[in-house]
Design a protein around this motif. Structure first.
Motif, mmCIF file in Angstrom:
data_model
loop_
_atom_site.group_PDB
_atom_site.id
_atom_site.type_symbol
_atom_site.label_atom_id
_atom_site.label_comp_id
_atom_site.label_asym_id
_atom_site.label_seq_id
_atom_site.Cartn_x
_atom_site.Cartn_y
_atom_site.Cartn_z
ATOM 1 N N CYS A 86 -77.739 38.341 7.761
ATOM 2 C CA CYS A 86 -78.638 37.256 7.332
ATOM 3 C C CYS A 86 -77.852 36.203 6.551
ATOM 4 O O CYS A 86 -77.182 36.520 5.587
ATOM 5 C CB CYS A 86 -79.759 37.822 6.461
ATOM 6 N N LEU A 88 -79.161 34.012 4.786
ATOM 7 C CA LEU A 88 -79.992 33.554 3.653
ATOM 8 C C LEU A 88 -79.906 34.475 2.445
ATOM 9 O O LEU A 88 -80.373 34.127 1.363
ATOM 10 C CB LEU A 88 -81.462 33.444 4.103
ATOM 11 N N HIS A 89 -79.396 35.671 2.643
ATOM 12 C CA HIS A 89 -79.186 36.544 1.489
ATOM 13 C C HIS A 89 -77.911 37.353 1.726
ATOM 14 O O HIS A 89 -77.386 37.369 2.837
ATOM 15 C CB HIS A 89 -80.414 37.444 1.239
ATOM 16 N N CYS A 107 -86.010 37.787 8.942
ATOM 17 C CA CYS A 107 -85.070 38.685 8.278
ATOM 18 C C CYS A 107 -85.860 39.810 7.633
ATOM 19 O O CYS A 107 -86.744 39.550 6.811
ATOM 20 C CB CYS A 107 -84.270 37.943 7.216
ATOM 21 N N CYS A 110 -84.724 40.089 3.549
ATOM 22 C CA CYS A 110 -85.350 39.237 2.525
ATOM 23 C C CYS A 110 -86.763 38.818 2.918
ATOM 24 O O CYS A 110 -87.438 38.138 2.147
ATOM 25 C CB CYS A 110 -84.478 38.020 2.216
#
Ligand SMILES: [Zn+2]
Length: 370
Positions: A86, A88-89, A107, A110
């Motif tokens: 991911c 995003l995290h 995802c 998260c």
């Protein structure tokens, strides 16, 4: 059972539950209804039409945008979906699911998901209008380049000089011409064609497609569409041989098709790429010159493959110097490299044009040294 198999089972097992999550997400109230927008939009103040948003999303496939953000899928799942780390995290096992058909991500690390606009908001920590601006900027001239490439492809078969030049460079297979979307700019009629499609003259100028006088900037060139650019090879000896539009030449050519190959052949030019592809070498990519840009270098470093550097063996030695320097930089990143030595004065294109065949080239690959 080994750790890898166990991990695979976990991923697949989790994927089943998240396939449900993604399919549920597709019908999430924010995406499914015509009323609300699933973004951080300050609705009511300045509305953006849903049609404009749909158009933008159509023009920017989520997967293309993710790849431009250097996201790489770890593996393919059923129904064309991909999973990877991911972006995003801080993710240590792939939990980021992408469905290119629905143009959605989810995802399960998260818990965030959505479309390309939502991704741009999250990835760039941007509010809705800013995310739209970023996406529009990224999209740039993609639609007009697409139309231009289509126009040139139609022209290719109407102009004998284009076919003659391709044959002279060893390009014969219709399958290859289709694969590379090769076209020809005869000069003269591009402007009228694009304006009839609704593009204004200033837009054509800004994109670099026509000269100030309105002439086709790629006149008398064989044209290859690239990611966000066009490469034009002059068929006349009197003109500068290579032409690009202003801006980046993009990433490695056709990278998505080779990035998971255990061995990758890297060449300098698209005509080198063409003859190798035609001879059956499908694990080939091209850097459009012997200097790689930062994105191309990152792409090569992103895998566990062996890179066969097959640069020109030219009289001034620039191809081989570039190959040596690149090999050095790649090795420093843990990438295995081999330098393929063509006969003096040759590049892969001239090697095949002057009678070399797949078996001989294969022997050169096998003789390549670190
Ligand atoms: Zn995540």
């Amino acid at each position: 059972m080994g750790a890898t198999a166990a991990a695979e089972r976990v991923v697949l097992g989790e994927d089943r539950s998240h396939a449900r999550a993604l399919s549920a997400y597709a019908h999430h109230r924010c995406l499914g209804s015509g009323r609300g927008l699933p973004y951080s939009a300050d609705r009511g103040k300045k509305s953006v039409s849903r049609q404009a948003l749909d158009e933008l999303k159509q023009q920017i496939p989520l997967q293309d945008y993710l790849q431009a953000c250097d996201w790489q899928p770890a593996r393919q799942l059923s129904r064309g979906r991909w999973i990877g780390l991911c972006p995003l995290h801080s993710d240590h096992k792939p939990s980021f699911l992408v469905d290119p058909i629905k143009n959605l991500f989810y995802c399960y690390g998260c818990g965030r998901g959505g479309d390309v606009i939502r991704f741009a908001e999250l990835y760039h920590h941007a509010k809705f209008p800013h995310a739209l601006a970023l996406l529009r900027q990224w999209r740039g001239f993609a639609p007009i380049l697409h139309e231009t490439a289509d126009f040139y492809r139609l022209q290719l078969h109407c102009h004998g000089e284009a076919g003659a030049y391709l044959r002279q460079r060893g390009v014969r297979s219709p399958e290859l011409i289709e694969h590379m979307r090769i076209g020809y700019a005869p000069g003269g009629c591009l402007r009228g064609w694009l304006m009839q499609l609704g593009y204004t003259f200033p837009v054509l100028r800004q994109a670099g497609l026509v000269t100030a006088a309105g002439y086709d900037a790629y006149s008398h060139r064989i044209v290859f569409p690239l990611e966000g650019n066009l490469y034009g090879r002059s068929i006349a000896a009197s003109a500068a041989p290579h032409r690009f539009l202003p801006g980046s030449k993009g990433g490695l050519y056709a990278w998505e098709q080779v990035q998971r190959c255990p061995e990758v052949i890297l060449v300098e030019g698209l005509f080198d790429y063409a003859v190798l592809w035609q001879a059956g070498f499908r694990h080939v990519t091209c850097s459009l010159g012997n200097h790689l840009n930062a994105r191309q270098f990152r792409q090569l470093c992103g895998g566990t493959h062996t890179v066969y550097l097959t640069f020109d063996v030219d009289a001034n030695g620039s191809g081989q110097q570039a190959a040596q320097w690149l090999a050095h930089r790649l090795r420093a990143q843990g990438i295995t490299t081999r330098r393929v030595l063509l006969p003096d004065g040759h590049d892969p294109n001239s090697f095949f044009v002057q009678g070399g065949d797949a078996r001989q080239f294969q022997s050169l690959l096998e003789a390549a040294r670190p």
